[in-house]
Design a protein around this motif. Structure first.
Motif, short mmCIF file in Angstrom:
data_model
loop_
_atom_site.label_atom_id
_atom_site.label_comp_id
_atom_site.label_asym_id
_atom_site.label_seq_id
_atom_site.Cartn_x
_atom_site.Cartn_y
_atom_site.Cartn_z
N MET A 1 0.83 -1.20 0.00
CA MET A 1 0.00 0.00 0.00
C MET A 1 0.87 1.25 0.00
O MET A 1 0.54 2.25 -0.65
CB MET A 1 -0.93 -0.01 1.22
N CYS B 1 2.05 1.76 -3.47
CA CYS B 1 0.96 2.30 -4.31
C CYS B 1 0.89 3.82 -4.17
O CYS B 1 0.77 4.55 -5.16
CB CYS B 1 -0.37 1.68 -3.93
N CYS B 2 0.92 4.29 -2.93
CA CYS B 2 0.85 5.74 -2.68
C CYS B 2 2.12 6.44 -3.12
O CYS B 2 2.08 7.53 -3.68
CB CYS B 2 0.58 6.00 -1.20
N THR C 1 -2.69 5.04 -7.02
CA THR C 1 -4.08 5.30 -6.67
C THR C 1 -4.70 6.41 -7.52
O THR C 1 -5.93 6.46 -7.68
CB THR C 1 -4.21 5.68 -5.19
N ILE D 1 -13.99 6.27 -5.10
CA ILE D 1 -12.82 5.41 -4.88
C ILE D 1 -11.55 6.24 -4.92
O ILE D 1 -10.66 6.10 -4.06
CB ILE D 1 -12.77 4.30 -5.95
N LEU E 1 -9.22 6.64 -1.53
CA LEU E 1 -7.88 6.07 -1.56
C LEU E 1 -6.81 7.14 -1.39
O LEU E 1 -5.84 6.96 -0.65
CB LEU E 1 -7.65 5.32 -2.87
N ASN E 2 -6.99 8.27 -2.06
CA ASN E 2 -5.99 9.33 -1.95
C ASN E 2 -6.03 10.01 -0.59
O ASN E 2 -5.07 10.67 -0.20
CB ASN E 2 -6.19 10.36 -3.07
N PHE F 1 -5.93 8.35 2.07
CA PHE F 1 -5.06 7.54 2.90
C PHE F 1 -3.59 7.64 2.49
O PHE F 1 -2.75 6.94 3.05
CB PHE F 1 -5.50 6.06 2.84
N GLN F 2 -3.28 8.47 1.50
CA GLN F 2 -1.90 8.57 1.03
C GLN F 2 -0.95 8.96 2.16
O GLN F 2 0.10 8.36 2.34
CB GLN F 2 -1.81 9.60 -0.10
#
Length: 312
Positions: A224, A227-228, A233, A251, A255-256, A258-259
């Motif tokens: 994860m 990914c960030c 994301t 979405i 998701l962004n 939680f970056q």
């Protein structure tokens, strides 16, 4: 962050929900990114590796991007034309800088794998900084000169609830500069992500069952974080068309949000592992040090080259 395409209408209900999620997400992201910066500049006890330095540049760009996004609406509501243009240029600059640091992270990971952790490029970090901070400024200056920044209205189903923000006013310029640039970055970073993920799976297959089970949670956090760190994301913005437009907005926004958190966890794990690895390297031979260099730079992963025959 939530970003509605130019000249498209969204329901006022969805816009209100996305705005709340975005503001809360940006605030949380800034909080964790701020902790990373605090830990790095005030609490760090050892010399930072190149990987950590690049990550800090990305964190800085992302922190300033979130800050400029939160301030944007307030500036737009002031109805000051010049102030709105400057605000749009500032936010656009930090967005392009963030994209560029995504690419710089991917380039660094690829170079680490290719050179087995031993990067010998002269003034490596300085060259990355010049590219990643200066290149976006050139684009922004050009757009300022041709007057492409200004107030952009996000239309809703209820015209009385339309929202104004400072951004690029020309849709063709937005597509060419932002979408086109990110497509290139996404292709590069996604390819890098697949390579690193394959490397992680290779490492896990060679690990013992107990060690694999004990590190599975950390591996998920690492994935994860990658990914960030690589901006994967942001790719959900590509699905913002047709029936998938509204779901992709949610979405993408969630998701962004939680970056900052995942980058904080990633930074903590990598900096901690880097210090431990550095302490071990000081008591080993030069050959064993070379095999753990990649581990200290990519930190969480074990070096898959350790059991391979050395190059002649």
């Amino acid at each position: 962050m939530s970003k509605t395409p130019l000249n498209e209408t969204i329901s006022s209900s969805d816009l209100n929900k996305l705005t709340i999620i975005t503001q809360v997400g940006c605030g949380l992201s800034m909080f964790f990114l701020g902790i990373v910066l605090f830990m790095h500049f005030l609490l760090r006890k050892s010399k930072a590796s190149n990987s950590t330095r690049i990550l800090i540049h990305l964190v800085t760009a992302m922190f300033l991007l979130n800050l400029s996004f939160l301030v944007n609406n307030y500036v737009a509501d002031m109805k000051h034309a010049m102030g709105c243009k400057i605000m749009a240029a500032v936010m656009h600059y930090f967005m392009l800088a963030t994209f560029t640091w995504f690419a710089a992270q991917a380039f660094h990971l690829c170079l680490q794998l290719y050179m087995e952790g031993k990067i010998v490029i002269r003034r490596y970090i300085l060259k990355l900084c010049i590219t990643s901070w200066v290149l976006p400024s050139v684009v922004v200056i050009v757009l300022l000169i041709v007057r492409k920044y200004g107030e952009q209205v996000i239309s809703t189903s209820d015209t009385q609830q339309n929202v104004a923000m400072c951004w690029i006013t020309d849709s063709d310029t937005h597509l060419a500069v932002n979408i086109g640039y990110y497509v290139l970055v996404f292709l590069f970073t996604f390819t890098t992500f697949i390579i690193v993920l394959s490397w992680l799976l290779c490492r896990r297959r060679t690990a013992s069952g107990n060690a694999q089970d004990s590190r599975s949670g950390k591996s998920i956090i690492t994935i994860m974080g990658l990914c960030c760190m690589l901006g994967i994301t942001w790719g959900f913005a590509f699905f913002a068309y047709g029936v998938l437009r509204i779901p992709s907005y949610y979405i993408f926004t969630v998701l962004n949000s939680f970056q900052g958190f995942f980058l904080f966890i990633y930074y903590y794990n990598t900096s901690h592992s880097g210090e431990v690895a550095g302490g071990k390297n000081s008591n080993t031979t030069s050959s064993s040090s070379s095999t753990t260099t990649l581990k200290s730079n990519l930190d969480i992963f074990d070096n898959p080259y350790m059991n391979m025959p050395k190059k002649k």
